[in-house]
Design an enzyme around this catalytic site. Structure first.
Site, PDB file in Angstrom:
ATOM      1  N   HIS A   1      11.422  -5.178 -15.251  1.00 33.22           N
ATOM      2  CA  HIS A   1      10.326  -6.138 -15.452  1.00 33.22           C
ATOM      3  C   HIS A   1       9.749  -6.121 -16.871  1.00 33.22           C
ATOM      4  O   HIS A   1       9.649  -7.147 -17.531  1.00 33.22           O
ATOM      5  CB  HIS A   1       9.170  -5.825 -14.502  1.00 33.22           C
ATOM      6  CG  HIS A   1       9.517  -5.845 -13.051  1.00 33.22           C
ATOM      7  ND1 HIS A   1      10.348  -6.783 -12.502  1.00 33.22           N
ATOM      8  CD2 HIS A   1       9.125  -5.052 -12.021  1.00 33.22           C
ATOM      9  CE1 HIS A   1      10.443  -6.568 -11.197  1.00 33.22           C
ATOM     10  NE2 HIS A   1       9.720  -5.513 -10.888  1.00 33.22           N
TER      11      HIS A   1
ATOM     12  N   LYS B   1       7.117 -15.341 -12.514  1.00 32.34           N
ATOM     13  CA  LYS B   1       5.649 -15.285 -12.543  1.00 32.34           C
ATOM     14  C   LYS B   1       5.110 -16.334 -13.513  1.00 32.34           C
ATOM     15  O   LYS B   1       5.566 -16.414 -14.661  1.00 32.34           O
ATOM     16  CB  LYS B   1       5.173 -13.907 -13.044  1.00 32.34           C
ATOM     17  CG  LYS B   1       5.142 -12.833 -11.977  1.00 32.34           C
ATOM     18  CD  LYS B   1       4.553 -11.554 -12.574  1.00 32.34           C
ATOM     19  CE  LYS B   1       4.588 -10.404 -11.594  1.00 32.34           C
ATOM     20  NZ  LYS B   1       3.558 -10.428 -10.573  1.00 32.34           N
TER      21      LYS B   1
ATOM     22  N   HIS C   1      11.803 -10.746 -10.371  1.00 30.90           N
ATOM     23  CA  HIS C   1      10.815 -11.768 -10.000  1.00 30.90           C
ATOM     24  C   HIS C   1       9.723 -11.930 -11.055  1.00 30.90           C
ATOM     25  O   HIS C   1       8.982 -12.905 -11.014  1.00 30.90           O
ATOM     26  CB  HIS C   1      10.219 -11.478  -8.622  1.00 30.90           C
ATOM     27  CG  HIS C   1       9.250 -10.340  -8.571  1.00 30.90           C
ATOM     28  ND1 HIS C   1       9.648  -9.037  -8.539  1.00 30.90           N
ATOM     29  CD2 HIS C   1       7.898 -10.322  -8.551  1.00 30.90           C
ATOM     30  CE1 HIS C   1       8.575  -8.259  -8.498  1.00 30.90           C
ATOM     31  NE2 HIS C   1       7.502  -9.011  -8.499  1.00 30.90           N
TER      32      HIS C   1
ATOM     33  N   GLU D   1      -0.758  -0.059 -11.332  1.00 26.17           N
ATOM     34  CA  GLU D   1      -1.036  -0.467  -9.952  1.00 26.17           C
ATOM     35  C   GLU D   1      -1.943   0.555  -9.286  1.00 26.17           C
ATOM     36  O   GLU D   1      -1.845   1.757  -9.578  1.00 26.17           O
ATOM     37  CB  GLU D   1       0.251  -0.524  -9.145  1.00 26.17           C
ATOM     38  CG  GLU D   1       1.247  -1.538  -9.630  1.00 26.17           C
ATOM     39  CD  GLU D   1       2.483  -1.568  -8.740  1.00 26.17           C
ATOM     40  OE1 GLU D   1       2.529  -2.401  -7.840  1.00 26.17           O
ATOM     41  OE2 GLU D   1       3.373  -0.725  -8.934  1.00 26.17           O
TER      42      GLU D   1
ATOM     43  N   ASP E   1      12.038   1.400 -11.895  1.00 32.07           N
ATOM     44  CA  ASP E   1      11.436   0.388 -11.026  1.00 32.07           C
ATOM     45  C   ASP E   1      10.714  -0.688 -11.839  1.00 32.07           C
ATOM     46  O   ASP E   1      10.759  -1.860 -11.484  1.00 32.07           O
ATOM     47  CB  ASP E   1      10.442   1.074 -10.068  1.00 32.07           C
ATOM     48  CG  ASP E   1       9.878   0.102  -9.040  1.00 32.07           C
ATOM     49  OD1 ASP E   1      10.688  -0.631  -8.434  1.00 32.07           O
ATOM     50  OD2 ASP E   1       8.648   0.075  -8.836  1.00 32.07           O
TER      51      ASP E   1
ATOM     52  N   LYS F   1      16.686  -6.342  -8.326  1.00 29.00           N
ATOM     53  CA  LYS F   1      16.630  -5.249  -9.301  1.00 29.00           C
ATOM     54  C   LYS F   1      16.257  -3.952  -8.573  1.00 29.00           C
ATOM     55  O   LYS F   1      15.693  -4.046  -7.479  1.00 29.00           O
ATOM     56  CB  LYS F   1      15.656  -5.586 -10.427  1.00 29.00           C
ATOM     57  CG  LYS F   1      14.178  -5.693  -9.983  1.00 29.00           C
ATOM     58  CD  LYS F   1      13.415  -4.422 -10.133  1.00 29.00           C
ATOM     59  CE  LYS F   1      12.508  -4.143  -8.999  1.00 29.00           C
ATOM     60  NZ  LYS F   1      11.629  -3.026  -9.117  1.00 29.00           N
TER      61      LYS F   1
ATOM     62  N   LYS G   1       1.763   4.044 -10.693  1.00 30.75           N
ATOM     63  CA  LYS G   1       1.198   3.856  -9.346  1.00 30.75           C
ATOM     64  C   LYS G   1      -0.027   4.730  -9.165  1.00 30.75           C
ATOM     65  O   LYS G   1      -0.206   5.717  -9.869  1.00 30.75           O
ATOM     66  CB  LYS G   1       2.237   4.274  -8.308  1.00 30.75           C
ATOM     67  CG  LYS G   1       3.337   3.262  -8.094  1.00 30.75           C
ATOM     68  CD  LYS G   1       4.128   3.624  -6.853  1.00 30.75           C
ATOM     69  CE  LYS G   1       5.129   2.551  -6.514  1.00 30.75           C
ATOM     70  NZ  LYS G   1       4.539   1.261  -6.203  1.00 30.75           N
TER      71      LYS G   1
HETATM   72  P1  NDP Z   1      13.285  -1.214   2.179  1.00 30.46           P
HETATM   73  O1  NDP Z   1      13.751   0.183   2.242  1.00 30.46           O
HETATM   74  O2  NDP Z   1      11.955  -1.571   2.725  1.00 30.46           O
HETATM   75  O3  NDP Z   1      14.337  -2.172   2.917  1.00 30.46           O
HETATM   76  C1  NDP Z   1      15.717  -2.006   2.769  1.00 30.46           C
HETATM   77  C2  NDP Z   1      16.445  -2.910   3.722  1.00 30.46           C
HETATM   78  O4  NDP Z   1      17.828  -2.615   3.580  1.00 30.46           O
HETATM   79  C3  NDP Z   1      16.104  -2.680   5.184  1.00 30.46           C
HETATM   80  O5  NDP Z   1      16.091  -3.950   5.818  1.00 30.46           O
HETATM   81  C4  NDP Z   1      17.299  -1.870   5.679  1.00 30.46           C
HETATM   82  O6  NDP Z   1      17.595  -2.139   7.027  1.00 30.46           O
HETATM   83  C5  NDP Z   1      18.411  -2.478   4.866  1.00 30.46           C
HETATM   84  N1  NDP Z   1      19.583  -1.601   4.808  1.00 30.46           N
HETATM   85  C6  NDP Z   1      19.743  -0.455   4.122  1.00 30.46           C
HETATM   86  N2  NDP Z   1      20.992   0.027   4.311  1.00 30.46           N
HETATM   87  C7  NDP Z   1      21.621  -0.846   5.118  1.00 30.46           C
HETATM   88  C8  NDP Z   1      22.928  -0.926   5.664  1.00 30.46           C
HETATM   89  N3  NDP Z   1      23.874  -0.018   5.422  1.00 30.46           N
HETATM   90  N4  NDP Z   1      23.212  -1.963   6.471  1.00 30.46           N
HETATM   91  C9  NDP Z   1      22.284  -2.903   6.749  1.00 30.46           C
HETATM   92  N5  NDP Z   1      21.049  -2.886   6.262  1.00 30.46           N
HETATM   93  C10 NDP Z   1      20.718  -1.886   5.444  1.00 30.46           C
HETATM   94  O7  NDP Z   1      13.415  -1.627   0.630  1.00 30.46           O
HETATM   95  P2  NDP Z   1      12.639  -2.801  -0.113  1.00 30.46           P
HETATM   96  O8  NDP Z   1      12.645  -4.012   0.738  1.00 30.46           O
HETATM   97  O9  NDP Z   1      11.355  -2.295  -0.619  1.00 30.46           O
HETATM   98  O10 NDP Z   1      13.544  -3.011  -1.420  1.00 30.46           O
HETATM   99  C11 NDP Z   1      14.785  -3.682  -1.389  1.00 30.46           C
HETATM  100  C12 NDP Z   1      15.161  -4.084  -2.798  1.00 30.46           C
HETATM  101  O11 NDP Z   1      14.163  -4.976  -3.270  1.00 30.46           O
HETATM  102  C13 NDP Z   1      15.206  -2.920  -3.803  1.00 30.46           C
HETATM  103  O12 NDP Z   1      16.287  -3.134  -4.666  1.00 30.46           O
HETATM  104  C14 NDP Z   1      13.898  -3.048  -4.571  1.00 30.46           C
HETATM  105  O13 NDP Z   1      14.012  -2.620  -5.896  1.00 30.46           O
HETATM  106  C15 NDP Z   1      13.690  -4.548  -4.549  1.00 30.46           C
HETATM  107  N6  NDP Z   1      12.285  -4.902  -4.713  1.00 30.46           N
HETATM  108  C16 NDP Z   1      11.366  -4.505  -3.791  1.00 30.46           C
HETATM  109  C17 NDP Z   1      10.038  -4.831  -3.950  1.00 30.46           C
HETATM  110  C18 NDP Z   1       9.007  -4.430  -2.963  1.00 30.46           C
HETATM  111  O14 NDP Z   1       7.798  -4.585  -3.249  1.00 30.46           O
HETATM  112  N7  NDP Z   1       9.378  -3.920  -1.781  1.00 30.46           N
HETATM  113  C19 NDP Z   1       9.572  -5.589  -5.146  1.00 30.46           C
HETATM  114  C20 NDP Z   1      10.646  -6.001  -6.024  1.00 30.46           C
HETATM  115  C21 NDP Z   1      11.932  -5.651  -5.803  1.00 30.46           C
HETATM  116  P3  NDP Z   1      17.250  -1.076   8.173  1.00 30.46           P
HETATM  117  O15 NDP Z   1      15.844  -0.627   7.893  1.00 30.46           O
HETATM  118  O16 NDP Z   1      17.427  -1.888   9.391  1.00 30.46           O
HETATM  119  O17 NDP Z   1      18.232   0.031   7.949  1.00 30.46           O
END
Ligand code: NDP
Length: 457
Positions: free
Chosen positions: A228, A170, A166, A204, A223, A136, A327
């Site tokens: 959620h 829960k 997620h 949060e 978000d 999401k 937040k």
């Molecule tokens: P981040 O920005 O931390 O991570 C994004 C990831 O996507 C990185 O690994 C980045 O790789 C990769 N990425 C982006 N563009 C590309 C591309 N063109 N090719 C390859 N890799 C790519 O985001 P989050 O992990 O925080 O969030 C991801 C998803 O998870 C979102 O949809 C968010 O809503 C969801 N989510 C996140 C939560 C959280 O607490 N973090 C909780 C619940 C849901 P690189 O850095 O190597 O470019």
């Protein structure tokens, strides 16, 4: 649970979600289901050596409680492939390199990247039965969610698509089902005749934590509330299923979402938004949101949102459901609060007027508290409030472990069906629109406070 190894391909393997929630969640699953066989493939833009990836996997699984030998065994077969997920050749290489057998592509990516990667994948030859786990928010508004659904269904069947929220994994949210439907005490009074209002709050203390890249384009509404909290609201309000099974359960969630809309159809009067300014949360300085790296002040992103919805059916007509999340607030508060109507008649001689009965379900740690009126100590005709409270044991498997288990088993029970994702956007669309047109002021609150002055506590 089938015993065939499932290949779990994490797209976005270097991201926050993977490190903090996805892999530790998988760790709790493997701790409790040691017979489960998983092969991990990581992919992201980052140039990461296989040994670095394996070390990250070992640490993150261990953080979730996976025994060392199990984590090391899984990590020793884990592979990593630097992949630009928007590049057809890179994606083709990734897909062609997958081992035989059941596989899940898990999109731990920003929503815009997910949508574009799906466009690319639509043009590739995919292994039969490949499942997609999509984080999401699903799209960034109703139109984009519809587009993404249409796109996915042009090359996949709905039963291959697992839209992840997620919160549906829960324990505290799933416990709503047992709590509501297994207790004679509550189910008969679970309606507008007896319930005055419902609050679903997820405050949060965490501030931005370096996630501007994602959060500044999403904000608290998309978000937290659009996904959620609307789903939690649906579980609070849904009709009772004959059994907890994917088709009926999701039909009933979808059914109640269809009846949900902002109160009185007035998005301006039913919503508030605010953004934190400089302050301190639990003794730690927090900068002004707009000074955080990567934030564009002109986006007017809210870090606290509140929306009141009502449900247009006989069970809930007129009952406000207030959804709030933000937040950098002073204290964490993750609660469902059900406030009951006063008794129809209070016998003369009993005083003072009792406070309404309230049922408070704390989501983390899980606790249920019932606030009731009893005769006061020392005065048998005086009323006072008494709390009946019990802690509910935390689930052994973390939400992401639960969600991953269902996806790897091909069971859609805990995933969001396409129509549900669109309906959640439909509920908040008038709010998105009113905010975009600046009809609702963007208020401010100091980090560490309980929100702007004048908002309900
Ligand atoms: P981040 O920005 O931390 O991570 C994004 C990831 O996507 C990185 O690994 C980045 O790789 C990769 N990425 C982006 N563009 C590309 C591309 N063109 N090719 C390859 N890799 C790519 O985001 P989050 O992990 O925080 O969030 C991801 C998803 O998870 C979102 O949809 C968010 O809503 C969801 N989510 C996140 C939560 C959280 O607490 N973090 C909780 C619940 C849901 P690189 O850095 O190597 O470019």
């Amino acid at each position: 649970m089938a015993n065939d190894p499932v290949t779990l391909v994490i797209l976005g393997a270097s991201g926050d979600l993977t490190k903090r929630l996805l892999l530790p969640g998988l760790g709790t699953l493997l701790q409790h289901q040691p017979q489960r066989r998983v092969r991990l493939v990581g992919a992201a833009n980052e140039q990461l050596s296989e040994s670095d990836w394996r070390a990250r996997v070992t640490n993150a699984l261990g953080e979730g409680g996976c025994p060392d030998d199990r984590a090391e065994r899984l990590a020793s077969t884990a592979t990593y492939r630097r992949t630009d997920l928007l590049d057809p050749d890179d994606l083709r290489g990734l897909i062609e390199g997958l081992p035989e057998g059941p596989a899940v592509l898990y999109f731990a990516l920003p929503p815009a990247v997910t949508a574009k990667a799906c466009d690319v994948l639509a043009g590739l030859d995919l292994p039969e039965g490949l499942r997609f786990g999509l984080e999401k928010p699903f799209g960034h508004d109703l139109a984009s969610a519809r587009r993404l659904n249409r796109r996915l269904l042009s090359f996949l069947d709905e039963d291959q698509i697992f839209r992840v929220d997620h919160f549906l994994g829960k324990g505290a949210v799933l416990n709503l089902l047992g709590f509501r439907f297994a207790n004679r005490l509550f189910e008969p009074v679970w309606n507008q005749a007896n319930i005055e209002s419902v609050d679903i709050v997820f405050d949060e203390t965490l501030a931005l934590e370096g996630r501007a890249g994602y959060y500044d384009k999403a904000g608290a509404l998309a978000d937290m509330i659009q996904s959620h909290l609307l789903l939690v609201c649906a579980l609070v309000a849904m009709e009772d299923p004959a059994s907890i099974e994917a088709t009926e359960f999701r039909d009933l969630v979808s059914h109640v979402l269809s009846a949900m809309s902002v109160r009185d159809g007035d998005a301006v009067a039913s919503s508030r938004r605010a953004r934190y300014t400089r302050g301190a949360v639990q003794g730690q300085d927090v900068p002004n949101y707009v000074d955080e790296p990567g934030v564009d002040a002109d986006r007017h992103t809210e870090t606290l949102a509140e929306v009141t919805v009502t449900i247009d059916n006989a069970r809930w007509a007129g009952v406000p459901f207030r959804l709030r999340s933000g937040k950098a607030l002073g204290a964490p508060r993750r609660q469902i609060v059900v406030t009951f109507r006063p008794v129809a008649h209070l016998p003369g001689g009993l005083s003072p007027r009792p406070k309404p009965n309230r049922l408070v379900i704390d989501m983390n740690p899980e606790r249920v508290t019932l606030e009731i009126s009893t005769n006061g100590e020392g005065d048998v005709f005086g009323l006072e409030q008494t709390l009946l409270s019990a802690e509910i044991g935390a689930s052994a498997v973390r939400p992401y472990g639960e969600i991953l288990a269902h996806i790897m088993d091909g069971d859609p029970l805990l995933s969001v069906r396409g129509d549900m994702a669109e309906k959640c956007w439909k509920v908040v669309s008038p709010v998105v629109d009113a905010w975009r047109k600046n009809k609702v002021p963007l208020e401010e609150y100091p980090a560490g406070s309980s929100g702007p002055d004048g908002w309900p506590a």
